[in-house]
Design an enzyme around this catalytic site. Structure first.
Site, PDB file in Angstrom:
ATOM      1  N   GLU A  35       0.901  -1.106   0.044  1.00 59.64           N
ATOM      2  CA  GLU A  35      -0.118   0.224  -0.002  1.00 59.64           C
ATOM      3  C   GLU A  35       0.927   1.077  -0.020  1.00 59.64           C
ATOM      4  O   GLU A  35       0.412   2.153  -0.843  1.00 59.64           O
ATOM      5  CB  GLU A  35      -0.910   0.163   1.313  1.00 59.64           C
ATOM      6  CG  GLU A  35      -2.086  -0.888   1.001  1.00 59.64           C
ATOM      7  CD  GLU A  35      -2.979  -0.851  -0.190  1.00 59.64           C
ATOM      8  OE1 GLU A  35      -2.889   0.446  -0.730  1.00 59.64           O
ATOM      9  OE2 GLU A  35      -3.493  -1.718  -0.663  1.00 59.64           O
ATOM     10  N   TYR A 116      -7.024   5.802   4.391  1.00 62.19           N
ATOM     11  CA  TYR A 116      -7.242   4.967   3.226  1.00 62.19           C
ATOM     12  C   TYR A 116      -6.310   3.849   3.464  1.00 62.19           C
ATOM     13  O   TYR A 116      -6.809   2.491   3.558  1.00 62.19           O
ATOM     14  CB  TYR A 116      -6.705   5.422   2.011  1.00 62.19           C
ATOM     15  CG  TYR A 116      -6.316   4.279   0.752  1.00 62.19           C
ATOM     16  CD1 TYR A 116      -7.454   3.846   0.189  1.00 62.19           C
ATOM     17  CD2 TYR A 116      -5.222   4.017   0.532  1.00 62.19           C
ATOM     18  CE1 TYR A 116      -7.276   2.737  -0.461  1.00 62.19           C
ATOM     19  CE2 TYR A 116      -4.726   3.063  -0.244  1.00 62.19           C
ATOM     20  CZ  TYR A 116      -5.820   2.516  -0.717  1.00 62.19           C
ATOM     21  OH  TYR A 116      -5.636   1.262  -1.528  1.00 62.19           O
ATOM     22  N   ASP A 134      -9.893   5.221  -2.049  1.00 60.97           N
ATOM     23  CA  ASP A 134      -8.509   6.014  -2.963  1.00 60.97           C
ATOM     24  C   ASP A 134      -9.365   6.681  -4.165  1.00 60.97           C
ATOM     25  O   ASP A 134     -10.548   6.683  -4.319  1.00 60.97           O
ATOM     26  CB  ASP A 134      -7.707   4.711  -3.370  1.00 60.97           C
ATOM     27  CG  ASP A 134      -8.257   3.929  -4.390  1.00 60.97           C
ATOM     28  OD1 ASP A 134      -9.505   3.783  -4.593  1.00 60.97           O
ATOM     29  OD2 ASP A 134      -7.242   3.162  -5.159  1.00 60.97           O
TER      30      ASP A 134
END
Ligand code: SF4
Length: 349
Positions: A35, A116, A134
């Site tokens: 991520e 997020y 996102d």
């Protein structure tokens, strides 16, 4: 009971979802790593970095124990170096906590982890029902529901979070979040969305009102600032002068050759060096775009027989050792402009 949006999205995902290595694990470390790497980076490029990071730092403990230079070196080329520094700091936090946190609120406390990323880790690793929103999710929701609130505002953050949270099926949080990302990245793309083959077309507001090209709305942001850098590659018998960039500016902690940034002191340095050797212009006005600024850079080579005195902070290193230092992409571009016979090994990556 699922709504039509979620049902169609999950069905699409089962057939078209992307097969990515970090989706085959529920270990939060590789998931978190993916991520962080994939923020602002395309999957094709990020995948190679993720693999290298996993090889170099297979556990959060090994990452925490690495030096900042090692981490920055592995990160080199990805840009946005504060992400690498935060990643390193968060690895130390995790080790100090005795392991990876398992609750959303605790994950959110890690350095560099925003709403997020925390939601992505919480859902992918622990199956927790948090919607990860996102850019892809903003786009899909704005179009499907015809939401005109500019997506880069705080109002939108709350509005979209409420919509996504309502759509999220509690027991399939990971699938739902991954589906939104893949759907936005491959079908409901920023330009030319593939509406004719879209399983959500029937209920899509943007499609029916011919607004796919205006949604999502974005508020105009401030104009890009411009800076002018003059880099001088000062070479003396196989050694070059470099300096570690200080805190409080771009590329903190990365290394660069002599930089003159158009101030009075810079002029003085330039004139002093002119007496010591011959300047060769390697490239002029090289444009380098960062998030909030554009840099125009001139590259010079200066060959000297005796090491000149340089402003504070510069050290000398051999050109062969240069590949051990983390360099901003713009400096790598300078190395690419050196005459090939004199190019250091690190520049030939
Ligand atoms: S119909 Fe087009 S704009 Fe609407 S969700 Fe599908 S791909 Fe996106």
């Amino acid at each position: 009971m699922s709504n039509p949006f979620t049902t169609a999205l999950l069905r699409w995902y089962r057939n078209h979802g992307r097969d990515l290595p970090w989706r085959h694990t529920s270990d939060p470390y590789p998931i978190w790593l993916s991520e962080v790497i994939l923020q602002q980076t395309r999957i094709a490029q990020g995948l190679a970095y993720w693999e290298r990071f996993m090889e170099q730092f297979p556990t959060v403990e090994t990452l925490a124990a690495a030096s900042e230079d090692e981490v920055l070196r592995q990160w080199q080329g990805l840009g946005y170096y504060s992400r690498a520094r935060n990643l390193h700091a968060a690895a130390k936090q995790i080790v100090a906590m005795g392991g990876f946190p398992k609750k959303y609120e605790e994950i959110r406390q890690l350095k560099g982890v925003g709403d997020y990323t925390a939601a992505a880790i919480a859902s992918f690793a622990f199956g927790l029902p948090h919607a990860a929103i996102d850019g892809n999710a903003y786009r899909v929701l704005a179009r499907y529901y015809g939401i005109e609130t500019p997506i880069n505002t705080t109002t939108a953050k709350k509005e979209f979070a409420a919509v996504a949270q309502q759509l999220l099926p509690a027991r399939q949080a990971a699938d739902f979040n991954q589906a939104m990302m893949d759907f936005g990245a491959t079908l409901c793309t920023p330009t030319s969305p593939k509406c004719p083959e879209c399983p959500l077309a029937e209920g899509c507001e943007a499609l029916h009102s011919h607004r796919t090209d205006v949604l999502p709305v974005k508020q105009k942001t401030v104009k890009m600032a411009t800076r002018h850098f003059t880099f001088v590659y000062v070479r003396c018998q196989g050694e070059i002068a470099i300096m570690r960039r200080p805190a409080g500016d771009i590329w903190q902690g990365l290394w660069q050759p002599l930089l003159i940034e158009g101030d009075v002191n810079g002029e003085k340095v330039w004139h002093e060096l002119e007496e010591k050797g011959q300047f060769t212009l390697l490239a002029k006005n090289v444009k380098h775009v960062l998030t909030h600024r554009i840099i125009y850079a001139d590259f010079f080579l200066l060959e000297v027989a005796v090491k000149p005195s340089l402003p504070q902070g510069y050290v000398w290193t051999t050109e062969t050792d240069l590949c051990r230092y983390a360099l901003p992409r713009l400096v790598e571009r300078l190395l690419e402009h050196l005459p090939s016979s004199t190019m250091p090994a690190g520049a030939q990556r």
